[in-house]
Design a protein around this motif. Structure first.
Motif, PDB file in Angstrom:
ATOM      1  N   GLN A  76      35.446  45.378  39.068  1.00  0.00           N
ATOM      2  CA  GLN A  76      36.749  44.712  39.080  1.00  0.00           C
ATOM      3  C   GLN A  76      37.117  44.345  37.651  1.00  0.00           C
ATOM      4  N   ILE A  88      39.532  42.005  35.431  1.00  0.00           N
ATOM      5  CA  ILE A  88      40.364  40.803  35.501  1.00  0.00           C
ATOM      6  C   ILE A  88      41.061  40.621  34.162  1.00  0.00           C
ATOM      7  N   HIS A 124      47.079  37.171  34.675  1.00  0.00           N
ATOM      8  CA  HIS A 124      47.628  38.130  35.632  1.00  0.00           C
ATOM      9  C   HIS A 124      46.816  37.998  36.914  1.00  0.00           C
ATOM     10  N   ASN A 125      47.423  37.528  37.969  1.00  0.00           N
ATOM     11  CA  ASN A 125      46.664  37.236  39.183  1.00  0.00           C
ATOM     12  C   ASN A 125      46.630  38.381  40.192  1.00  0.00           C
ATOM     13  N   GLY A 126      47.171  39.527  39.838  1.00  0.00           N
ATOM     14  CA  GLY A 126      47.122  40.660  40.760  1.00  0.00           C
ATOM     15  C   GLY A 126      48.212  40.645  41.804  1.00  0.00           C
ATOM     16  N   ASP A 167      43.762  41.713  44.289  1.00  0.00           N
ATOM     17  CA  ASP A 167      43.179  41.739  42.951  1.00  0.00           C
ATOM     18  C   ASP A 167      41.769  42.336  43.000  1.00  0.00           C
TER      19      ASP A 167
END
Length: 116
Positions: free
Chosen positions: A42, A44, A48-50, A61
């Motif tokens: 993943q 991150i 930016h929270n997806g 996310d």
């Protein structure tokens, strides 16, 4: 997902052993990839929270898939490249990620140092 699984099988017959799937959105996709031996990563990006796609059923996310590796992309692209390469090398060589110092030095290539 069935078409992708078929393509993976074709590639394996041709000797390919590593694949990158850049977008996993549903539980069944994550499950099928894991059943095929995949390791889920993943990425991150702080701030930016997806949720860019709103409330669509496929918006995620990726955290709900319990990724095996989580990379925080908080700096420039060269740092991200170095982090991904270091994590990949560490996994391939069976090393702790903290034993590798990898820097991307521009167009002329990368520098790698292994700490004991």
């Amino acid at each position: 997902m069935h078409r992708a699984a078929g393509r993976f099988a074709d590639y394996r017959r041709e000797g390919e052993t590593r694949f990158v799937v850049t977008d996993v959105r549903f539980d069944n996709e994550a499950h099928a990839l894991r059943m095929a031996g995949a390791v889920l990563w993943q990425l991150i990006r702080p701030g930016h929270n997806g949720a860019a796609e709103g409330s669509h059923v496929s918006a995620t996310d990726g955290s709900r898939f319990s990724p095996d590796v989580v990379i925080t992309n908080s700096r420039d692209v060269r740092h991200l490249q170095a982090e991904v390469l270091a994590l990949l090398l560490a996994r391939e060589l069976g090393l702790d990620r903290n034993c590798l110092d990898l820097t991307i030095k521009g167009e002329d290539g990368a520098g790698l140092q292994v700490r004991q």
